[in-house]
Scaffold this active site. Sequence first.
Site, PDB file in Angstrom:
ATOM      1  CE  LYS A   1      -2.675   0.561   3.575  1.00 52.40           C
ATOM      2  NZ  LYS A   1      -2.916   2.025   4.189  1.00 52.40           N
ATOM      3  CB  SER A   2       3.986   2.177   1.913  1.00 50.23           C
ATOM      4  OG  SER A   2       3.401   2.184   3.218  1.00 50.23           O
TER       5      SER A   2
ATOM      6  NE  ARG B   1      -4.992   8.573  11.234  1.00 47.26           N
ATOM      7  CZ  ARG B   1      -4.350   7.789  10.256  1.00 47.26           C
ATOM      8  NH1 ARG B   1      -5.086   7.303   9.201  1.00 47.26           N
ATOM      9  NH2 ARG B   1      -3.085   7.314  10.427  1.00 47.26           N
TER      10      ARG B   1
ATOM     11  CD  GLN C   1       0.589   8.578   6.676  1.00 45.61           C
ATOM     12  OE1 GLN C   1       0.151   9.430   7.522  1.00 45.61           O
ATOM     13  NE2 GLN C   1      -0.075   7.486   6.414  1.00 45.61           N
TER      14      GLN C   1
ATOM     15  CB  SER D   1       9.973   6.434   9.269  1.00 44.80           C
ATOM     16  OG  SER D   1      10.153   7.629   8.099  1.00 44.80           O
TER      17      SER D   1
ATOM     18  CG  ASP E   1       1.308   0.299   9.494  1.00 49.62           C
ATOM     19  OD1 ASP E   1       0.737   1.243  10.244  1.00 49.62           O
ATOM     20  OD2 ASP E   1       1.556   0.658   8.416  1.00 49.62           O
TER      21      ASP E   1
ATOM     22  NE  ARG F   1      -4.305   0.570  13.744  1.00 54.39           N
ATOM     23  CZ  ARG F   1      -3.750   0.541  12.577  1.00 54.39           C
ATOM     24  NH1 ARG F   1      -2.427   0.914  12.604  1.00 54.39           N
ATOM     25  NH2 ARG F   1      -4.522   0.754  11.202  1.00 54.39           N
TER      26      ARG F   1
HETATM   27  C1  S3P Z   1       2.851   4.811   6.161  1.00 57.62           C
HETATM   28  C2  S3P Z   1       3.431   5.579   7.277  1.00 57.62           C
HETATM   29  C3  S3P Z   1       2.976   5.184   8.650  1.00 57.62           C
HETATM   30  C4  S3P Z   1       1.870   4.045   8.593  1.00 57.62           C
HETATM   31  C5  S3P Z   1       1.026   4.060   7.417  1.00 57.62           C
HETATM   32  C6  S3P Z   1       1.556   4.117   6.292  1.00 57.62           C
HETATM   33  C7  S3P Z   1       3.310   5.449   4.884  1.00 57.62           C
HETATM   34  O1  S3P Z   1       2.309   6.453   9.191  1.00 57.62           O
HETATM   35  O2  S3P Z   1       1.354   3.993   9.947  1.00 57.62           O
HETATM   36  O3  S3P Z   1       0.016   2.931   7.517  1.00 57.62           O
HETATM   37  O4  S3P Z   1       2.924   5.079   3.791  1.00 57.62           O
HETATM   38  O5  S3P Z   1       4.135   6.508   4.640  1.00 57.62           O
HETATM   39  P1  S3P Z   1       2.769   7.642   9.820  1.00 57.62           P
HETATM   40  O6  S3P Z   1       3.605   8.295   9.000  1.00 57.62           O
HETATM   41  O7  S3P Z   1       1.687   8.306  10.542  1.00 57.62           O
HETATM   42  O8  S3P Z   1       3.793   6.945  10.938  1.00 57.62           O
END
Ligand code: S3P
Length: 434
Positions: free
Chosen positions: A15-16, A124, A171, A195, A319, A350
């Site tokens: 998905k990312s 959020r 993100q 991250s 996640d 969560r």
């Molecule tokens: C994601 C980053 C994470 C993750 C989300 C997907 C991404 O969120 O929890 O499901 O694709 O960059 P955060 O950036 O808020 O940590």
Amino acid sequence: MKQYKGEISTLPPDKSIAHRAALIASLAEGTTEIMNFSGGFDNQSTLDVLRASGIGVVQENVAVSDGTVKRKVVIESQGLWSLKKAGRSLMCNNSGSTMRMFSGILAAQPFESTLVGDSSLMKRPMRRIADPLRQMGATIELSPENTAPVVIKGTRDLHPFTYELPVPSAQVKSLVAFAALHADGETRIIESLPSRNHTELMLGLDVEELPDRKRSIVVPGRRPIAARPFLVPGDPSSACFIIALGLMNPGSEIMLRDVCLNPTRTGYLDLLQKAGADIRTENTRETGGETIGDILAAYSPSMNPLSISEPATVANVIDEIPMLAVLSACMTEGFSLHNAAELRTKESDRISAVVSNLERLGFNCGEYADGFTVSGKRSAPKGRVPVESYHDHRIAMSFAIADRALSADIDISDAGIIGVSFPNFFEIIESLEA
Ligand code: S3P
């Protein structure tokens, strides 16, 4: 109890990576082909907002050599400033990634846009996106609670800057990078905890190591992006649920093919292996800058309870925590999590979602501001146990897996939310039933 056996080549595409591939395609010059794009609601929301902003998006199903059918997405763009003002608010549904990362691109457009989402996304935190974009020169309006609707008055004159991320968020890192691609000079994004790094890899950004294990990501401004094809590997965060199914059920052995094994995503495999789980990765290789490979998971009756508290580990497995917690509780009646207050800001809170559902299943939990523990003997309830999804796909899937491992009759509310990331979840589980 059922056994789950077999081989899966149809995990949802990551998905990312898919969100990023579509967003980068909207900034590239020419035609981008993205192979193996997800039909999940979240990735489709990103395509919807691009279409509403005048970008050409076509999807088709293609039969591939392993006999499976994959979704191909073709995106046409003329480069960094190809977006048009949408005639309406941009609906991101449940997808925080869509709302946050697309905001970075909209901040550089010379028009006003409004982003909205479903009831979960509208709650959020969005201040984390407004702060850096305001520093770059865009005007961002949020609700009094610093949530969506996000109103963006973009500008073609974004300034480059140095931004130290206040929370470890891929993100936020990505939205700053997407905005910075339009800025008049070089931007540096500094992160102290790693991250997920897909944006850096996909854009070919330089990353410099700094003292104290910090890293600086260098984003050149106004450099044209050439369209190039992307191949999306299987989603390790979706794989986690199917791995848990294999680990928790006697006699099970499951092979997952072509999963993204980027180390910024696979901390959960290390945690499980250290706790005694029978998991192996095989056939590891590089494709398009990402490491991919196969994962074999087998029933693991003698696991130790999981304990997660190191901030870098929390960021890596953020996640997967709901599934890890449920797995550890079901297999060992123990679990401990700290330094994870960020989990309260996901599709649901969560921490309280997992705790309240585990308590309904008879586990003893202690809840803290930044985590929770599970300890002591479970007293199994009799009869049907209603469990809440809290409109959160990962909560629904974690407890659907618990349903198969505990001899409990679990009834999950609103299980359709699983389609956000894993539309073929129940189909895959059924195909593995031996
Ligand atoms: C994601 C980053 C994470 C993750 C989300 C997907 C991404 O969120 O929890 O499901 O694709 O960059 P955060 O950036 O808020 O940590």
